[in-house]
Design a protein around this motif. Structure first.
Motif, PDB file in Angstrom:
ATOM      1  N   ALA A 119       0.509 -62.239   8.086  1.00 41.95           N
ATOM      2  CA  ALA A 119       1.447 -61.442   8.885  1.00 41.95           C
ATOM      3  C   ALA A 119       1.437 -60.025   8.314  1.00 41.95           C
ATOM      4  O   ALA A 119       1.709 -59.834   7.127  1.00 41.95           O
ATOM      5  N   ILE A 120       1.085 -59.052   9.143  1.00 40.15           N
ATOM      6  CA  ILE A 120       1.017 -57.661   8.698  1.00 40.15           C
ATOM      7  C   ILE A 120       2.288 -56.952   9.152  1.00 40.15           C
ATOM      8  O   ILE A 120       2.560 -56.859  10.353  1.00 40.15           O
ATOM      9  N   GLN A 121       3.068 -56.448   8.184  1.00 32.82           N
ATOM     10  CA  GLN A 121       4.305 -55.767   8.553  1.00 32.82           C
ATOM     11  C   GLN A 121       3.978 -54.471   9.276  1.00 32.82           C
ATOM     12  O   GLN A 121       3.084 -53.716   8.872  1.00 32.82           O
ATOM     13  N   THR A 122       4.685 -54.231  10.379  1.00 33.71           N
ATOM     14  CA  THR A 122       4.486 -53.040  11.201  1.00 33.71           C
ATOM     15  C   THR A 122       5.800 -52.270  11.278  1.00 33.71           C
ATOM     16  O   THR A 122       6.781 -52.645  10.640  1.00 33.71           O
ATOM     17  N   ASP A 123       5.816 -51.223  12.067  1.00 36.25           N
ATOM     18  CA  ASP A 123       7.015 -50.407  12.207  1.00 36.25           C
ATOM     19  C   ASP A 123       8.168 -51.213  12.802  1.00 36.25           C
ATOM     20  O   ASP A 123       7.956 -52.094  13.642  1.00 36.25           O
ATOM     21  N   ASP A 124       9.379 -50.862  12.381  1.00 31.07           N
ATOM     22  CA  ASP A 124      10.580 -51.463  12.963  1.00 31.07           C
ATOM     23  C   ASP A 124      10.666 -51.070  14.439  1.00 31.07           C
ATOM     24  O   ASP A 124      10.157 -50.020  14.845  1.00 31.07           O
ATOM     25  N   HIS A 125      11.317 -51.928  15.213  1.00 35.87           N
ATOM     26  CA  HIS A 125      11.549 -51.654  16.631  1.00 35.87           C
ATOM     27  C   HIS A 125      13.049 -51.710  16.906  1.00 35.87           C
ATOM     28  O   HIS A 125      13.786 -52.394  16.195  1.00 35.87           O
ATOM     29  N   ALA A 126      13.473 -51.021  17.963  1.00 31.71           N
ATOM     30  CA  ALA A 126      14.874 -51.051  18.382  1.00 31.71           C
ATOM     31  C   ALA A 126      15.222 -52.460  18.866  1.00 31.71           C
ATOM     32  O   ALA A 126      14.366 -53.163  19.418  1.00 31.71           O
ATOM     33  N   ILE A 127      16.464 -52.860  18.668  1.00 35.69           N
ATOM     34  CA  ILE A 127      16.933 -54.193  19.096  1.00 35.69           C
ATOM     35  C   ILE A 127      16.619 -54.426  20.578  1.00 35.69           C
ATOM     36  O   ILE A 127      16.250 -55.527  20.979  1.00 35.69           O
ATOM     37  N   GLU A 128      16.754 -53.400  21.390  1.00 32.83           N
ATOM     38  CA  GLU A 128      16.526 -53.525  22.836  1.00 32.83           C
ATOM     39  C   GLU A 128      15.113 -54.011  23.166  1.00 32.83           C
ATOM     40  O   GLU A 128      14.869 -54.576  24.226  1.00 32.83           O
ATOM     41  N   TYR A 129      14.172 -53.799  22.262  1.00 32.35           N
ATOM     42  CA  TYR A 129      12.783 -54.200  22.500  1.00 32.35           C
ATOM     43  C   TYR A 129      12.625 -55.726  22.527  1.00 32.35           C
ATOM     44  O   TYR A 129      11.627 -56.243  23.017  1.00 32.35           O
ATOM     45  N   ALA A 130      13.626 -56.452  22.058  1.00 31.97           N
ATOM     46  CA  ALA A 130      13.553 -57.914  22.011  1.00 31.97           C
ATOM     47  C   ALA A 130      13.390 -58.531  23.397  1.00 31.97           C
ATOM     48  O   ALA A 130      12.834 -59.616  23.527  1.00 31.97           O
ATOM     49  N   ASP A 131      13.864 -57.853  24.429  1.00 29.80           N
ATOM     50  CA  ASP A 131      13.782 -58.378  25.794  1.00 29.80           C
ATOM     51  C   ASP A 131      12.536 -57.903  26.538  1.00 29.80           C
ATOM     52  O   ASP A 131      12.334 -58.274  27.689  1.00 29.80           O
ATOM     53  N   PHE A 132      11.710 -57.077  25.895  1.00 29.71           N
ATOM     54  CA  PHE A 132      10.586 -56.467  26.611  1.00 29.71           C
ATOM     55  C   PHE A 132       9.486 -57.468  26.953  1.00 29.71           C
ATOM     56  O   PHE A 132       8.997 -58.197  26.100  1.00 29.71           O
ATOM     57  N   GLU A 133       9.145 -57.479  28.208  1.00 34.68           N
ATOM     58  CA  GLU A 133       7.948 -58.152  28.711  1.00 34.68           C
ATOM     59  C   GLU A 133       7.352 -57.199  29.730  1.00 34.68           C
ATOM     60  O   GLU A 133       8.083 -56.565  30.492  1.00 34.68           O
ATOM     61  N   GLY A 134       6.046 -57.087  29.721  1.00 30.95           N
ATOM     62  CA  GLY A 134       5.410 -56.188  30.675  1.00 30.95           C
ATOM     63  C   GLY A 134       4.092 -55.693  30.125  1.00 30.95           C
ATOM     64  O   GLY A 134       3.542 -56.265  29.181  1.00 30.95           O
ATOM     65  N   THR A 135       3.613 -54.611  30.705  1.00 31.99           N
ATOM     66  CA  THR A 135       2.331 -54.045  30.288  1.00 31.99           C
ATOM     67  C   THR A 135       2.538 -52.640  29.745  1.00 31.99           C
ATOM     68  O   THR A 135       3.145 -51.796  30.410  1.00 31.99           O
ATOM     69  N   ILE A 136       2.049 -52.434  28.537  1.00 27.89           N
ATOM     70  CA  ILE A 136       2.051 -51.101  27.940  1.00 27.89           C
ATOM     71  C   ILE A 136       0.781 -50.419  28.469  1.00 27.89           C
ATOM     72  O   ILE A 136      -0.319 -50.950  28.303  1.00 27.89           O
ATOM     73  N   PRO A 137       0.933 -49.271  29.137  1.00 26.81           N
ATOM     74  CA  PRO A 137      -0.219 -48.627  29.780  1.00 26.81           C
ATOM     75  C   PRO A 137      -1.320 -48.208  28.804  1.00 26.81           C
ATOM     76  O   PRO A 137      -1.052 -47.866  27.650  1.00 26.81           O
ATOM     77  N   GLU A 138      -2.559 -48.227  29.309  1.00 26.33           N
ATOM     78  CA  GLU A 138      -3.718 -47.747  28.537  1.00 26.33           C
ATOM     79  C   GLU A 138      -3.424 -46.341  28.023  1.00 26.33           C
ATOM     80  O   GLU A 138      -2.754 -45.560  28.691  1.00 26.33           O
TER      81      GLU A 138
END
Length: 129
Positions: free
Chosen positions: A50-69
């Motif tokens: 498991a590689i630790q990455t940057d922290d994310h905002a709590i709101e990101y917990a609900d994110f599903e979708g596509t991050i654009p190219e």
């Protein structure tokens, strides 16, 4: 997601350049995050990098979708599992916690390692009950 007084976790399946899973644990008002190259360990005896990455905002917990190219993390993101998170030990190089999700249930451990050249590498596994 869960009751606001109870810390949460989410694991997002991330179809980026390489398929991986993002483990996110609610701690200190943010989602502490780790990228796991293979499916998370749902049973004892399986250890995952498991590689630790940057922290994310709590709101990101609900994110599903596509991050654009062209954007960081471009690709499809879907929630693989989520639920409540209960920390038991939180140290600089060790986190012991319980997860209560649909797939991830029980006690788990993240242990900081010196694996390879990555300074952010941890070992993630399910603890024997």
């Amino acid at each position: 997601m869960a009751d606001k007084d109870v810390p949460i976790f989410v694991i997002q399946k991330h179809h980026a350049r390489n398929l991986h899973y993002d483990l996110r644990l609610e701690m200190e008002g943010v989602l502490k995050s780790w990228a796991i190259p293979k499916e998370p360990p749902t049973v004892e005896g399986i250890k995952r990098l498991a590689i630790q990455t940057d922290d994310h905002a709590i709101e990101y917990a609900d994110f599903e979708g596509t991050i654009p190219e062209g954007n960081y993390g471009a690709g499809k993101v879907e929630i693989w599992d989520h639920g409540s998170f209960e920390p038991e030990i939180v140290k600089e190089k060790e986190i012991v916690f319980s997860l209560s999700g649909e797939k991830m249930k029980g006690k788990f451990v993240l242990v900081k390692t010196n694996f390879g050249k990555a300074k952010n590498s941890w070992l993630f596994f399910k603890k024997k009950e």
